[in-house]
Design a protein around this motif. Sequence first.
Motif, PDB file in Angstrom:
ATOM      1  N   SER A  11      14.233  58.353  29.029  1.00  0.00           N
ATOM      2  CA  SER A  11      15.111  59.077  28.563  1.00  0.00           C
ATOM      3  C   SER A  11      15.129  60.664  28.933  1.00  0.00           C
ATOM      4  N   PRO A  12      15.921  61.293  28.975  1.00  0.00           N
ATOM      5  CA  PRO A  12      15.822  62.872  29.238  1.00  0.00           C
ATOM      6  C   PRO A  12      15.542  63.689  28.469  1.00  0.00           C
ATOM      7  N   TYR A  13      14.872  64.756  28.791  1.00  0.00           N
ATOM      8  CA  TYR A  13      14.806  65.888  27.684  1.00  0.00           C
ATOM      9  C   TYR A  13      15.808  66.810  27.627  1.00  0.00           C
ATOM     10  N   GLU A  14      16.078  67.190  26.338  1.00  0.00           N
ATOM     11  CA  GLU A  14      17.415  67.990  26.174  1.00  0.00           C
ATOM     12  C   GLU A  14      16.821  69.372  25.997  1.00  0.00           C
ATOM     13  N   VAL A  15      17.633  70.425  26.307  1.00  0.00           N
ATOM     14  CA  VAL A  15      17.251  71.682  26.446  1.00  0.00           C
ATOM     15  C   VAL A  15      18.541  72.353  25.732  1.00  0.00           C
ATOM     16  N   PRO A  16      18.456  72.413  24.717  1.00  0.00           N
ATOM     17  CA  PRO A  16      19.660  73.076  23.806  1.00  0.00           C
ATOM     18  C   PRO A  16      19.604  74.486  23.497  1.00  0.00           C
ATOM     19  N   PRO A  35      16.830  68.406  38.933  1.00  0.00           N
ATOM     20  CA  PRO A  35      16.050  68.201  37.760  1.00  0.00           C
ATOM     21  C   PRO A  35      16.884  67.471  36.830  1.00  0.00           C
ATOM     22  N   PHE A  36      18.073  67.443  37.043  1.00  0.00           N
ATOM     23  CA  PHE A  36      19.167  67.169  35.948  1.00  0.00           C
ATOM     24  C   PHE A  36      19.469  65.758  35.792  1.00  0.00           C
ATOM     25  N   CYS A  37      19.519  65.252  34.384  1.00  0.00           N
ATOM     26  CA  CYS A  37      19.951  63.820  34.332  1.00  0.00           C
ATOM     27  C   CYS A  37      21.157  63.371  34.892  1.00  0.00           C
ATOM     28  N   ASP A  38      21.240  62.297  35.442  1.00  0.00           N
ATOM     29  CA  ASP A  38      22.529  61.386  35.779  1.00  0.00           C
ATOM     30  C   ASP A  38      22.716  60.302  35.306  1.00  0.00           C
TER      31      ASP A  38
END
Length: 67
Positions: A11-16, A35-38
């Motif tokens: 699962s992706p890492y969230e950068v809030p 580097p972004f999740c698709d």
Amino acid sequence: MARMVRHEKNSPYEVPEGTELPIYICACGLSKNKPFCDGSHKKTRDENPADVYLYDDIGRARVKNEY
């Protein structure tokens, strides 16, 4: 030189912090927009954590451990 990298997160890492909307960073290694999740991590949800897999445009294959 070809190499195999084992990704242990599916699962992706969230950068809030500091963004208007949350940013998601790829952790599975399959994103075509690194580097972004698709959303490619959805393919890995049913993987056995003890196995290693190879992915291509057609699908995936489990790598047989020889050592």
